[in-house]
Design a protein around this motif. Structure first.
Motif, PDB file in Angstrom:
ATOM      1  N   ILE A  69      -2.481   8.455   1.545  1.00 25.36           N
ATOM      2  CA  ILE A  69      -3.080   7.447   2.406  1.00 25.36           C
ATOM      3  C   ILE A  69      -4.216   6.576   1.713  1.00 25.36           C
ATOM      4  O   ILE A  69      -4.319   5.456   1.651  1.00 25.36           O
ATOM      5  CB  ILE A  69      -3.558   8.222   3.633  1.00 25.36           C
ATOM      6  CG1 ILE A  69      -2.259   8.500   4.645  1.00 25.36           C
ATOM      7  CG2 ILE A  69      -4.503   7.173   4.667  1.00 25.36           C
ATOM      8  CD1 ILE A  69      -1.544   7.409   4.873  1.00 25.36           C
ATOM      9  N   ILE A  70      -4.982   7.532   0.978  1.00 29.00           N
ATOM     10  CA  ILE A  70      -6.267   6.864   0.357  1.00 29.00           C
ATOM     11  C   ILE A  70      -5.585   6.106  -0.867  1.00 29.00           C
ATOM     12  O   ILE A  70      -6.172   5.010  -1.060  1.00 29.00           O
ATOM     13  CB  ILE A  70      -7.231   8.087  -0.273  1.00 29.00           C
ATOM     14  CG1 ILE A  70      -7.771   8.891   0.975  1.00 29.00           C
ATOM     15  CG2 ILE A  70      -8.267   7.541  -1.054  1.00 29.00           C
ATOM     16  CD1 ILE A  70      -8.517   9.880   0.633  1.00 29.00           C
ATOM     17  N   THR A  76      -8.372   2.542   6.769  1.00 27.55           N
ATOM     18  CA  THR A  76      -8.837   2.072   8.004  1.00 27.55           C
ATOM     19  C   THR A  76      -7.578   1.647   8.952  1.00 27.55           C
ATOM     20  O   THR A  76      -8.015   2.081  10.127  1.00 27.55           O
ATOM     21  CB  THR A  76      -9.042   0.621   7.623  1.00 27.55           C
ATOM     22  OG1 THR A  76     -10.259   0.513   6.677  1.00 27.55           O
ATOM     23  CG2 THR A  76      -9.862  -0.377   8.976  1.00 27.55           C
ATOM     24  N   LEU A  77      -6.436   1.518   8.741  1.00 26.90           N
ATOM     25  CA  LEU A  77      -5.282   1.327   9.753  1.00 26.90           C
ATOM     26  C   LEU A  77      -5.003   2.719  10.028  1.00 26.90           C
ATOM     27  O   LEU A  77      -4.668   2.926  11.497  1.00 26.90           O
ATOM     28  CB  LEU A  77      -4.107   0.784   8.881  1.00 26.90           C
ATOM     29  CG  LEU A  77      -4.259  -0.579   8.394  1.00 26.90           C
ATOM     30  CD1 LEU A  77      -3.033  -1.052   7.587  1.00 26.90           C
ATOM     31  CD2 LEU A  77      -4.425  -1.563   9.583  1.00 26.90           C
ATOM     32  N   LEU A  78      -4.913   3.736   9.336  1.00 27.41           N
ATOM     33  CA  LEU A  78      -4.876   5.116   9.752  1.00 27.41           C
ATOM     34  C   LEU A  78      -5.830   5.545  10.652  1.00 27.41           C
ATOM     35  O   LEU A  78      -5.566   5.842  11.918  1.00 27.41           O
ATOM     36  CB  LEU A  78      -4.680   6.240   8.786  1.00 27.41           C
ATOM     37  CG  LEU A  78      -4.650   7.574   8.990  1.00 27.41           C
ATOM     38  CD1 LEU A  78      -3.154   7.758   9.685  1.00 27.41           C
ATOM     39  CD2 LEU A  78      -4.826   8.506   8.025  1.00 27.41           C
ATOM     40  N   CYS A 316     -15.431   2.726  -4.420  1.00 32.55           N
ATOM     41  CA  CYS A 316     -16.114   4.080  -4.629  1.00 32.55           C
ATOM     42  C   CYS A 316     -15.591   5.130  -3.611  1.00 32.55           C
ATOM     43  O   CYS A 316     -15.374   6.235  -4.123  1.00 32.55           O
ATOM     44  CB  CYS A 316     -17.663   3.689  -4.301  1.00 32.55           C
ATOM     45  SG  CYS A 316     -18.565   5.331  -4.485  1.00 32.55           S
ATOM     46  N   GLY A 317     -15.408   4.577  -2.387  1.00 34.94           N
ATOM     47  CA  GLY A 317     -14.961   5.681  -1.477  1.00 34.94           C
ATOM     48  C   GLY A 317     -13.469   6.435  -1.796  1.00 34.94           C
ATOM     49  O   GLY A 317     -13.395   7.641  -1.383  1.00 34.94           O
ATOM     50  N   TRP A 318     -12.707   5.578  -2.583  1.00 40.59           N
ATOM     51  CA  TRP A 318     -11.387   6.036  -2.660  1.00 40.59           C
ATOM     52  C   TRP A 318     -11.561   7.187  -3.778  1.00 40.59           C
ATOM     53  O   TRP A 318     -10.918   8.192  -3.523  1.00 40.59           O
ATOM     54  CB  TRP A 318     -10.395   5.017  -3.346  1.00 40.59           C
ATOM     55  CG  TRP A 318     -10.137   3.748  -2.512  1.00 40.59           C
ATOM     56  CD1 TRP A 318     -10.621   3.548  -1.228  1.00 40.59           C
ATOM     57  CD2 TRP A 318      -9.744   2.240  -3.022  1.00 40.59           C
ATOM     58  NE1 TRP A 318     -10.214   2.414  -0.885  1.00 40.59           N
ATOM     59  CE2 TRP A 318      -9.786   1.495  -1.906  1.00 40.59           C
ATOM     60  CE3 TRP A 318      -9.360   1.952  -4.301  1.00 40.59           C
ATOM     61  CZ2 TRP A 318      -9.237   0.184  -2.137  1.00 40.59           C
ATOM     62  CZ3 TRP A 318      -8.991   0.746  -4.647  1.00 40.59           C
ATOM     63  CH2 TRP A 318      -8.961  -0.238  -3.141  1.00 40.59           C
ATOM     64  N   LEU A 357     -11.500  11.340   5.323  1.00 43.49           N
ATOM     65  CA  LEU A 357     -11.605   9.630   5.800  1.00 43.49           C
ATOM     66  C   LEU A 357     -12.720   9.376   5.851  1.00 43.49           C
ATOM     67  O   LEU A 357     -13.220   8.212   5.510  1.00 43.49           O
ATOM     68  CB  LEU A 357     -10.906   9.693   7.181  1.00 43.49           C
ATOM     69  CG  LEU A 357      -9.391   9.888   7.187  1.00 43.49           C
ATOM     70  CD1 LEU A 357      -8.670   9.761   8.425  1.00 43.49           C
ATOM     71  CD2 LEU A 357      -8.602   9.219   6.116  1.00 43.49           C
ATOM     72  N   LEU A 358     -13.704  10.267   6.594  1.00 44.68           N
ATOM     73  CA  LEU A 358     -15.304  10.091   6.608  1.00 44.68           C
ATOM     74  C   LEU A 358     -15.971   9.753   5.312  1.00 44.68           C
ATOM     75  O   LEU A 358     -16.613   8.731   4.975  1.00 44.68           O
ATOM     76  CB  LEU A 358     -15.609  11.126   7.431  1.00 44.68           C
ATOM     77  CG  LEU A 358     -17.299  10.815   7.905  1.00 44.68           C
ATOM     78  CD1 LEU A 358     -17.137   9.397   8.762  1.00 44.68           C
ATOM     79  CD2 LEU A 358     -17.751  11.797   8.911  1.00 44.68           C
TER      80      LEU A 358
END
Length: 383
Positions: A69-70, A76-78, A316-318, A357-358
Motif C-alpha cells: 500500500i505504501i 490516504t485512500l486506504l 519522506c513518509g514512504w 500508516l500514522l
C-alpha cells in the motif's frame, strides 16, 4: 415495508428500486421478500467487482500488505476507506446485523433462482480518485479531520435508520453535504446516480429489481429517463496544470536560492544548506517520533526528509513507513482490530497496521513544515 418500493416504467421495462440502509436488518428482509414476490429477470446491486469479491469473501482484505500500500502511494485512500467501512461495521455490530446484508440477499437470490446479477456500480477506486483529483488541498485536510471526528460510540437504532431512509430527510442530508463538500457530493452521490441508472435501465429482461442505498434512489429515479455518458464517468481526471507544476517549482526555487546564496558568498550558501537539512530533518524526526515508532523509523525520517523534499516524486513518509512496517510487521490481530481501533487515536499507537500508516502521515507532515520554515529562512538570509 412495501410502500418503500419505487416502481418505474421505462420503455415498457418495469424497474423496481429498493431503498435500503446498508446496516439494516429490515432492509435485508425487504430485499428477500420483494425478490421472491416479483421474480425479476435481473437483480442489480450497488457494488462493483472489487466490493462484490470483498462481500463474498470478507476475510480476504485481511491479507492486505501494508508495505505494498505504501509503495503504491495509496495510504490516504486506504485510510479514508478504512474509516468509512469501520464506521459502517460498528453500526452494524450494535444492530446485530452485517453490513451489506441486503446486497448478500440479492446475490443469494440470483444464485438460488438463476436470476441474472448485474454489478451496477462504478469502481470504488475510480470514484475515490475522481474525488481526490477534484478536491482542493484545504478540502482534503477538512475531510480527513471530519472523518476522524466521526463518533463511532454514538447509539444508533433501527428507528434512526428508518428516518434516514425517508427521502425528504435524505435529500436534505445530501444538500447539506453538498454545501460542505461539493466535490464529494457530486462524485460520490450524483455521478454514481448516473452510472447506476445507466446499468439498471440496460439490465437484461423486462423486469429489473435494483437494490440501492437510500441515498441513491431519488437521483437514480430521475436519471433513468436521461442520457448518461458512462465513458466520461469512468475517466480519472488528470492532475491540473498547476498540480503538476507547483510541486516542482518549490524545490527548483530552493535550489536556485541556495545557488544564489553561494554566489553572494560561501558562508551564506553554507548557512542555507544547514537550514534546509536541519529544519527538514529535525521536524520530520520529531513528528515521526510522536507516534512512538521503532527508532530506525525516526532515523529514516531524519535522513530522508532533506532529499525527498526537493523531489516531488518521493515522500519522506514512504521511507519511514516502509521501515516501520518491515520492522514491526502487522499481525492478523492488528488487521482484525482496525474497525475498533481506527476511531481512537491512542489505539493507533498499539495497532501495528495503523501505526505504520500514522508514521507515513506524520513524517510527511513534519517534512512539509520543515520545508516551509527552511524556505523562509533561506529567503531571509538573502534579503
Amino acid at each position: 415495508m412495501k410502500d418503500k418500493l419505487i416502481r418505474i416504467d421505462y420503455n415498457g421495462k418495469e424497474i423496481i428500486l429498493i431503498p435500503t440502509a446498508h446496516v439494516s436488518q429490515e432492509s435485508a428482509e425487504l430485499v428477500k421478500e420483494t425478490i421472491r414476490k416479483e421474480n425479476p429477470d435481473s437483480i442489480c446491486i450497488e457494488l462493483d467487482e472489487q466490493r462484490y469479491e470483498n462481500l463474498k469473501n470478507p476475510d480476504a482484505w485481511k491479507n492486505t500488505n501494508i508495505i505494498d500500500i505504501i509503495k503504491q502511494k495509496k495510504v490516504t485512500l486506504l485510510i479514508a476507506n478504512l474509516i468509512l467501512s469501520s464506521y459502517q461495521k460498528n453500526i452494524a455490530k450494535k444492530l446485530k446485523t452485517k453490513p451489506g446484508q441486503e446486497m448478500i440477499e440479492g446475490i443469494k437470490a440470483s444464485e438460488e433462482f438463476g436470476i441474472n446479477l448485474v454489478l451496477a456500480d462504478r469502481s470504488i477506486q475510480t470514484t475515490f480518485m475522481r474525488i481526490w483529483r477534484k478536491m482542493g488541498f484545504f478540502e482534503k485536510i477538512k475531510l480527513f479531520f471530519s472523518l476522524m471526528a466521526m463518533d463511532e460510540d454514538e447509539d444508533v437504532s433501527e428507528e434512526d435508520l428508518q428516518r434516514l431512509i425517508e427521502r425528504d430527510n435524505l435529500e436534505l442530508a445530501i444538500e447539506d453535504m453538498g454545501k460542505d463538500y461539493p466535490q464529494i457530493a457530486a462524485t460520490l452521490l450524483h455521478e454514481r446516480d448516473k452510472y447506476l441508472a445507466y446499468n439498471i435501465k440496460n439490465a437484461p429482461g423486462k423486469k429489473v429489481i435494483a437494490i440501492l442505498g437510500a441515498a441513491h434512489t431519488p437521483g437514480v429515479e430521475e436519471e433513468v429517463f436521461k442520457k448518461q455518458d458512462v465513458d466520461e464517468l469512468n475517466k480519472v481526471p488528470p492532475k491540473s496544470f498547476m498540480g503538476k507544476i507547483v510541486p516542482w517549482l518549490i524545490p527548483i526555487l530552493i535550489v536556485l536560492l541556495i545557488a544564489f546564496g553561494f554566489k553572494q558568498n560561501m558562508d551564506t550558501g553554507i548557512e542555507q544548506i544547514k537550514s534546509w537539512f536541519l529544519f527538514n530533518s529535525i521536524l520530520a524526526a520529531i513528528f515521526t517520533a510522536l507516534c512512538l515508532p521503532h527508532p530506525l523509523s525516526v532515523i529514516t525520517a531524519f535522513v530522508a526528509a532533506p532529499f525527498t523534499s526537493i523531489n516531488p516524486m518521493l515522500a519522506c513518509g514512504w521511507f519511514a513507513g516502509l521501515v516501520e512496517a518491515s520492522l514491526k510487521k502487522p499481525t492478523v490481530e492488528d488487521v482484525n482490530n482496525i474497525a475498533d481501533d481506527i476511531f481512537n487515536i491512542k489505539s493507533w499507537l498499539h495497532n501495528k497496521f495503523l501505526k505504520a500508516l500514522l508514521v507515513v502521515i506524520l513524517a510527511n507532515l513534519g517534512s512539509s513544515i520543515g520545508t516551509i520554515i527552511a524556505g523562509s529562512k533561506i529567503i531571509q538570509s538573502l534579503f
